[in-house]
Motif scaffolding. Structure first.
Motif, short mmCIF file in Angstrom:
data_model
loop_
_atom_site.label_atom_id
_atom_site.label_comp_id
_atom_site.label_asym_id
_atom_site.label_seq_id
_atom_site.Cartn_x
_atom_site.Cartn_y
_atom_site.Cartn_z
N GLY A 267 -2.19 -16.37 6.95
CA GLY A 267 -2.93 -15.25 7.58
C GLY A 267 -2.24 -14.33 8.36
N THR A 268 -1.44 -14.78 9.17
CA THR A 268 -0.40 -14.11 10.09
C THR A 268 0.56 -13.44 9.35
N VAL A 269 1.25 -14.00 8.25
CA VAL A 269 2.15 -13.41 7.52
C VAL A 269 1.63 -12.24 6.82
N PHE A 270 0.33 -12.44 6.04
CA PHE A 270 -0.10 -11.41 5.20
C PHE A 270 -0.82 -10.21 5.90
N THR A 271 -1.00 -10.78 7.29
CA THR A 271 -1.65 -9.62 8.22
C THR A 271 -0.51 -8.56 8.49
N ILE A 272 0.41 -8.98 8.64
CA ILE A 272 1.60 -8.19 9.24
C ILE A 272 2.21 -7.37 8.04
N ILE A 273 2.17 -7.86 6.62
CA ILE A 273 2.44 -7.31 5.47
C ILE A 273 1.60 -6.28 5.21
N ALA A 274 0.19 -6.47 5.47
CA ALA A 274 -0.75 -5.51 4.99
C ALA A 274 -0.87 -4.28 6.10
N LEU A 275 -0.41 -4.43 7.00
CA LEU A 275 -0.15 -3.54 8.24
C LEU A 275 1.07 -2.63 7.66
N PHE A 276 2.05 -3.05 7.22
CA PHE A 276 3.19 -2.28 6.69
C PHE A 276 2.48 -1.55 5.69
N ALA A 277 1.90 -2.12 4.68
CA ALA A 277 1.18 -1.59 3.21
C ALA A 277 0.46 -0.26 3.69
N THR A 278 -0.79 -0.60 4.32
CA THR A 278 -1.37 0.18 4.87
C THR A 278 -0.90 1.46 5.49
N ALA A 279 -0.08 1.41 6.44
CA ALA A 279 0.70 2.33 7.04
C ALA A 279 1.59 3.23 6.25
N ASN A 280 2.11 2.69 5.20
CA ASN A 280 2.81 3.48 4.45
C ASN A 280 2.31 4.30 3.30
N THR A 281 1.08 3.87 3.11
CA THR A 281 0.14 4.53 2.28
C THR A 281 -0.34 5.82 2.69
N ALA A 282 -0.76 5.79 4.03
CA ALA A 282 -1.40 6.86 5.18
C ALA A 282 -0.25 7.64 5.27
N LEU A 283 1.05 7.19 5.43
CA LEU A 283 2.07 8.18 5.67
C LEU A 283 2.44 9.09 4.59
N LEU A 284 2.47 8.49 3.40
CA LEU A 284 2.86 9.28 2.25
C LEU A 284 1.51 10.35 1.80
N MET A 285 0.50 9.77 1.97
CA MET A 285 -0.83 10.84 1.84
C MET A 285 -0.69 12.01 2.62
N MET A 286 -0.52 11.59 3.99
CA MET A 286 -0.46 12.87 4.77
C MET A 286 0.68 13.59 4.47
N LEU A 287 1.68 13.04 4.12
CA LEU A 287 3.01 14.08 3.75
C LEU A 287 2.68 14.82 2.60
N ALA A 288 1.89 14.36 1.66
CA ALA A 288 1.62 15.09 0.23
C ALA A 288 0.71 16.03 0.67
N SER A 289 -0.38 15.82 1.51
CA SER A 289 -1.35 16.79 1.84
C SER A 289 -0.88 18.09 2.77
N SER A 290 0.00 17.91 3.58
CA SER A 290 0.83 18.68 4.18
C SER A 290 1.56 19.71 3.41
N ARG A 291 2.02 19.14 2.31
CA ARG A 291 3.03 19.96 1.46
C ARG A 291 2.25 20.96 0.49
N ILE A 292 1.14 20.61 0.10
CA ILE A 292 0.20 21.33 -0.69
C ILE A 292 -0.53 22.57 0.12
N LEU A 293 -0.71 22.14 1.46
CA LEU A 293 -1.13 23.04 2.42
C LEU A 293 -0.11 24.07 2.42
#
Length: 428
Positions: A267-293
């Protein structure tokens, strides 16, 4: 008319674009929404991922052709403007910006769900903090953002592969066609899961920061979609095999829950992995939205301040700030499922228009160079684009009426906004 001042920096190569695309797509779906989807589709979760993949594939092919024709950061806005004019282009531009913003908020809530399970800290403060930190990374520059995305993508892909490996001994232990809510549940799960594929369309917003974008962007998009479809279907089979869909149905941290019951410390291992995964997606979505704006501001369809590039970081500072502020607003509902469905509405609406744009431009600009063309054409009409239109309309039809109502309101507001920033006549 030539732009003055700093410009975006062309530094991204095919591997970077493909890995960034994989990183956007992978994080949210399996790490944040698979529990909600399992409660609808049961052990046929894999079938929902497959149906969603078909929609992504149809529309992905259209994006590949359009991105090979037009390499502006404004992406969907530019494709629609060339096909159907400025008013619809403005609406689509706003929808795309919102899809990234709402998507980032959704994934930030997913991040907070994992983090709160681990620490006990409430959801909203955690989601707020992660969006602010990720925006600071985007402010720092495209090289820095891409480097963070690559590292995070390798971690999140490793987590998915790890879950697939964990589930291998259990393959065949359940009925993979056990569907508690019938085929309607599978389709409803598909409409929700489609959020998991959000990201392939974000790749095209990196065109002005990519080397040879007319060839690199379509190739990177194809690689990202193929890799993620394979991983998604494999991991959905694996996770229901371990304990049946009941084990994860409705869970906000499904991977960690399954892993905890499988091996000590899982549970601990996959919680940490999930934190990286969700942070990464949020990062790239915000990056893309800023570029089309930024791209729309360059076209004078948004306030000119959003087109300003920092001489030091070569990033559109005010666009990044605006995306952050609106993302924080969309955290307020606090319910990840509803926020994800709002994001899906904006995507389905946009994809109908994008698929139609490919068809329209085959007639309107037949002479325009297309380094990549959608295959399986009858006359001038690409069949996958037609299928993309109908499948997106179908998934809109099965969405919750309340979500559809919110989506209609957003569309009307976007249409009204087009009159505040009318299209300027310019040579193209």
């Amino acid at each position: 008319m030539k732009d003055k001042g700093p410009a975006l920096e062309r530094t991204l190569s095919l591997p970077t674009v493909a890995i960034s695309g994989i990183g956007i797509i992978l994080g949210a779906g399996v790490y944040a929404l698979i529990g909600e989807a399992a409660s609808l589709a049961g052990n046929a979760l894999w079938l929902s991922f497959l149906f969603s993949a078909l929609i992504a594939a149809f529309t992905g092919l259209s994006y590949m052709e359009l991105s090979s024709m037009f390499t502006e950061a404004s992406a969907e806005y530019e494709y629609t403007r060339r096909s159907f004019g400025g008013t619809l282009a403005f609406i689509i531009g706003i929808m795309v910006i919102l899809s990234g913003i709402v998507g980032a908020a959704t994934v930030a809530l997913g991040f907070a769900g994992y983090f709160s399970t681990f620490t006990g800290i409430p959801l909203l403060p955690v989601a707020f903090a992660v969006l602010v930190i990720l925006s600071a990374v985007i402010f720092s520059g495209i090289k820095q953002s891409a480097a963070v995305a690559i590292v995070f993508t390798l971690i999140e892909a490793g987590g998915i592969v790890g879950m697939i490996i964990i589930g291998l001994p259990y393959i065949g232990s359940v009925d993979y066609l056990a569907i508690p809510l019938g085929i309607a549940g599978v389709f409803q799960a598909s409409a929700l899961i489609f959020f998991a594929y959000q990201g392939f369309e974000e790749i095209v917003k990196l065109s002005e920061e990519t080397v040879e974008p007319e060839r690199t962007i379509p190739k990177g998009l194809m690689i990202a979609v193929v890799v993620t479809v394979i991983l998604y279907i494999a991991v959905s089979i694996s996770i229901v095999s371990i304990g049946g869909y009941e084990a994860v149905a409705g869970s906000k941290n499904p991977f960690a829950m399954v892993a905890e019951n499988t091996f000590s410390g899982g549970g601990t291992v996959f919680t940490i992995i999930a934190l990286f995964a969700t942070a990464n997606t949020a990062l790239l979505m915000m990056l893309a939205s800023s570029r089309i704006l930024y791209g729309m501001a360059k076209r004078k369809r948004m306030p000119g301040k959003f087109a300003w590039i920092s001489p030091r970081t070569k990033t559109p500072v005010w666009s990044v700030a605006a995306v952050l502020l609106v993302s924080l607003v969309f955290l307020l509902p606090g319910e990840i499922r509803d926020v994800a469905l709002i994001a899906n509405f904006t995507l389905f609406f946009t994809f109908v228009v994008i698929n139609a744009a490919v068809i329209a431009l085959r007639f309107k600009m037949p002479e325009k160079s297309r380094p990549y063309r959608v295959p399986f054409t009858i006359g001038k009409v690409p069949v996958p684009a037609v299928l993309g239109i109908f499948t997106c309309l179908f998934f809109l039809s099965v969405m919750d009426p309340v979500i559809l109502g919110v989506g209609v309101v957003l569309t009307v507001v976007a249409a009204a906004g087009s009159y505040l920033f009318p299209e300027k006549k310019e040579s193209v």
